[in-house]
Every structure is written in C-alpha cells, then in structure tokens.
Design a protein around this motif. Structure first.
Motif, PDB file in Angstrom:
ATOM      1  N   GLY A  55       1.150  -1.277   0.183  1.00 16.45           N
ATOM      2  CA  GLY A  55       0.173  -0.185   0.525  1.00 16.45           C
ATOM      3  C   GLY A  55       0.793   1.578   0.122  1.00 16.45           C
ATOM      4  O   GLY A  55      -0.266   2.795  -0.113  1.00 16.45           O
ATOM      5  N   ASP A  56       2.693   1.259   0.453  1.00 19.53           N
ATOM      6  CA  ASP A  56       3.339   2.797   0.086  1.00 19.53           C
ATOM      7  C   ASP A  56       3.074   2.704  -0.727  1.00 19.53           C
ATOM      8  O   ASP A  56       2.873   1.986  -1.987  1.00 19.53           O
ATOM      9  CB  ASP A  56       4.289   2.140   0.569  1.00 19.53           C
ATOM     10  N   ARG A  57       3.064   4.073  -1.144  1.00 19.47           N
ATOM     11  CA  ARG A  57       2.870   4.976  -2.197  1.00 19.47           C
ATOM     12  C   ARG A  57       4.926   5.755  -2.990  1.00 19.47           C
ATOM     13  O   ARG A  57       5.422   5.547  -1.839  1.00 19.47           O
ATOM     14  CB  ARG A  57       2.673   6.220  -3.104  1.00 19.47           C
ATOM     15  N   VAL A  58       5.045   4.977  -3.841  1.00 20.50           N
ATOM     16  CA  VAL A  58       6.388   4.961  -4.561  1.00 20.50           C
ATOM     17  C   VAL A  58       6.635   6.322  -5.641  1.00 20.50           C
ATOM     18  O   VAL A  58       5.758   6.056  -6.417  1.00 20.50           O
ATOM     19  CB  VAL A  58       7.460   3.990  -4.559  1.00 20.50           C
ATOM     20  N   ALA A 147       1.787   1.952  -5.752  1.00 22.56           N
ATOM     21  CA  ALA A 147       1.954   1.651  -4.823  1.00 22.56           C
ATOM     22  C   ALA A 147       1.986   0.325  -5.025  1.00 22.56           C
ATOM     23  O   ALA A 147       1.987  -0.213  -5.936  1.00 22.56           O
ATOM     24  CB  ALA A 147      -0.045   1.805  -5.027  1.00 22.56           C
ATOM     25  N   VAL A 148       2.842   0.052  -3.919  1.00 20.94           N
ATOM     26  CA  VAL A 148       3.008  -1.123  -3.822  1.00 20.94           C
ATOM     27  C   VAL A 148       2.034  -2.390  -3.669  1.00 20.94           C
ATOM     28  O   VAL A 148       0.969  -2.227  -2.517  1.00 20.94           O
ATOM     29  CB  VAL A 148       4.114  -1.435  -2.716  1.00 20.94           C
ATOM     30  N   VAL A 171       4.378  -3.162  -8.096  1.00 15.25           N
ATOM     31  CA  VAL A 171       4.666  -2.052  -8.100  1.00 15.25           C
ATOM     32  C   VAL A 171       3.177  -1.778  -8.795  1.00 15.25           C
ATOM     33  O   VAL A 171       3.383  -2.186 -10.318  1.00 15.25           O
ATOM     34  CB  VAL A 171       5.397  -0.584  -8.065  1.00 15.25           C
ATOM     35  N   ALA A 172       1.879  -1.264  -8.819  1.00 12.76           N
ATOM     36  CA  ALA A 172       1.507  -0.216  -9.346  1.00 12.76           C
ATOM     37  C   ALA A 172       0.774   0.809  -9.696  1.00 12.76           C
ATOM     38  O   ALA A 172       0.617   1.126  -8.810  1.00 12.76           O
ATOM     39  CB  ALA A 172      -0.195  -1.338  -9.524  1.00 12.76           C
ATOM     40  N   ASP A 173       0.173   1.401 -11.037  1.00  7.05           N
ATOM     41  CA  ASP A 173       0.190   2.727 -11.233  1.00  7.05           C
ATOM     42  C   ASP A 173      -1.494   2.637 -10.456  1.00  7.05           C
ATOM     43  O   ASP A 173      -1.718   3.007 -12.198  1.00  7.05           O
ATOM     44  CB  ASP A 173       0.988   3.578 -12.036  1.00  7.05           C
ATOM     45  N   ASP A 174      -1.769   3.270  -9.964  1.00  5.20           N
ATOM     46  CA  ASP A 174      -3.627   2.760  -9.344  1.00  5.20           C
ATOM     47  C   ASP A 174      -4.535   4.307  -9.978  1.00  5.20           C
ATOM     48  O   ASP A 174      -5.485   4.365  -9.563  1.00  5.20           O
ATOM     49  CB  ASP A 174      -3.442   2.443  -7.925  1.00  5.20           C
ATOM     50  N   LEU A 255     -11.092   1.213  -5.210  1.00  6.25           N
ATOM     51  CA  LEU A 255     -10.731   0.635  -6.366  1.00  6.25           C
ATOM     52  C   LEU A 255      -9.169  -0.536  -6.022  1.00  6.25           C
ATOM     53  O   LEU A 255      -8.640   0.661  -4.614  1.00  6.25           O
ATOM     54  CB  LEU A 255     -10.060   1.823  -7.366  1.00  6.25           C
ATOM     55  N   ARG A 256      -9.017  -1.231  -5.438  1.00  3.06           N
ATOM     56  CA  ARG A 256      -8.019  -2.121  -4.936  1.00  3.06           C
ATOM     57  C   ARG A 256      -7.526  -2.821  -5.919  1.00  3.06           C
ATOM     58  O   ARG A 256      -8.020  -3.841  -6.276  1.00  3.06           O
ATOM     59  CB  ARG A 256      -9.034  -2.753  -3.883  1.00  3.06           C
TER      60      ARG A 256
END
Length: 275
Positions: A55-58, A147-148, A171-174, A255-256
C-alpha cells in the motif's frame, strides 16, 4: 446434444428469466491497474533492507529493497586493487620511456610494453565497471510512480537469500487506467470468438461485472483482448485470459488492485437453455 445453460455455464436463474435469449458467458477475474511492474532479483544475494510495505506510495527511482552479496563485494575490492596496480605499472613504464639513456631497440620494446599496459588498464576498468553495475543492481528501485501491491514482503524475503528471477516487489500505477483480467475455461472460448466474428467493424463485446465484495452493484465494460495462449490453473484446468476495459464512467469508488470480480461476457443471443 444441447444441455441447459444452468448445468454447464452456471448462469444465474435471473439471466434465464429476466433476459430471455441473451447468452452470457461467465468468468472469474481481478480488477488491476493497467500499468504494473513486477520487480525481480537480478543478482544472487541476501535481502538486508526493505523500505516499503503493501500500500505504500513510491516514486520512480525510489529504492524499495536492498540486497547484499559478500562474494560480489570481495570481487569488486580485488578488481579495484588490480586496476590500481595496473595504473602503477603503466606510470613506471611511461617514465622509463622518457629516459635519454635508451637505445632505439629499448625504446621500441618499452613502447610495446606501454601499449600492452594501456590495454590492461582498459580491461581492468571494464571489470570494475561491470562489478559496480552488479552492485548497483542489489538496490532494487521502482521504475514507476504507484503503490506497492505485494503483501507480507518482510515475512517472505526479509534477511533471506534470493536467486536471480525471484519476485521481490510489485508496483502498480493505481491513479491511471484499470483493466479486468478474467479467466474463461478454454472449452468455452469458442462462443466468444464466434460472437466477435459476428460484430460489425469497430464493435466490441459488452461485459457486465460485479465485485465479489458487492454482488448487488453491476458495472459495465468491453472486451479488449482475447489471449491466444492457454494457461493451466490448478483448480480451473485450462483457461484463456480475457482483458476487459471497464467503462471509466461506471467504476467502483474504492479501487483495490487484485479485487475479485465475476464477469459476464455477452455473446449475442441464443435460444433459452442453449450452450
């Protein structure tokens, strides 16, 4: 012969009663950001530092995981020492070349030795650069903003040795577009391909889907791509992956990544009970 859709496709009763004639093929899948990156170990080593959790943003370039390889450190130290030694030998020989006491034969010999030592230095530099790049590879960075999406990173790889190819973090660009990835049994895909052949140019098959967490609310989308490769899933057997574009105006609010969905691909109309 034909058997009922209830037996083979597990279609809900309301589909057969409220939408007579509509042939809907169901599949299970997940809602995912379109842009995703799986980050794998490039070098063997032991995971020493983990800087992120689920859930961490990177940001691009941010270090997520740091590994250690004592053998690589030893090789790099040795290569650097050999480079220093080669540069020292070159300086001594170059200074000798400037002496006034040399015969022509000696000058030619020393010139050849200087050339050989120059090549040796270049070779040593390449060795050092290669090993330094391998050491940089031990710091695993995010290639994108996002987000991780990996759970339990510390428990899975913390202080553990890993080999090249081991998945470390995803990692995904949500914040950008999303897709549905839906698995359909291989023996049912023919219905979708036939329905696609019947479409007019520019048309795509309609899809409805519900979240497993909220089956009452139905959303809409379009079939974007049908994979031509069959995958083997333990519980399902052979399946084909469909990529579905959700209607951006009709998306779940929360969205998850990896949210489970049930999708119905509308494959035109068939007589009731047809499969």
């Amino acid at each position: 012969g034909h058997v009922t859709g209830v037996q083979t496709c597990a279609l809900p009763i309301w589909v057969l009663t409220l939408v007579p004639g509509e042939f809907r093929l169901e599949g299970d899948g997940k809602l995912q950001p379109r842009i995703r990156r799986d980050l794998f170990a490039v070098e063997p080593g032991t995971v020493r530092k983990i800087y992120v959790d689920h859930g961490d943003r990177v940001q691009p370039g941010e270090v997520l995981v740091e590994m250690e390889d004592l053998n690589l450190d030893s090789q790099l130290q040795k290569a650097r020492m050999e480079l220093i030694k080669a540069e020292g030998e070159y300086k001594i020989k170059r200074n000798q070349r400037g002496s006034d006491d040399l015969t022509d034969q000696e000058k030619i010999q020393i010139a050849g030795e200087v050339m050989s030592l120059t090549e040796n230095i270049e070779s040593r530099k390449e060795d050092v650069e290669t090993l330094e790049q391998r050491k940089r590879n031990l710091k695993v960075t995010s290639p994108i903003e996002g987000a991780v999406t990996t759970w339990g990173i510390e428990e899975r790889i913390g202080n553990r040795p890993v080999q090249p190819g081991t998945l470390l973090v995803s990692v995904a660009d949500d914040k950008k577009s999303w897709v549905l990835e839906v698995e359909v049994p291989e023996d049912r895909v023919g219905h979708i391909l036939r329905a696609q052949r019947d479409l007019k140019e520019g048309e795509t098959l309609d899809v409805t889907y519900v979240l497993a967490t909220n089956p009452e609310r139905r959303y809409h989308g379009k079939v974007e791509k049908t994979a031509m490769i069959t995958e083997v899933v333990e519980e399902e057997g052979n399946v084909v992956l469909l990529t579905i574009t959700p209607d951006p105006e009709d998306m779940p609010e929360q969205l998850r990544p990896g949210a489970e969905v049930k999708a119905g691909i509308i494959c035109g109309e068939r007589p009731l009970g047809y499969v």
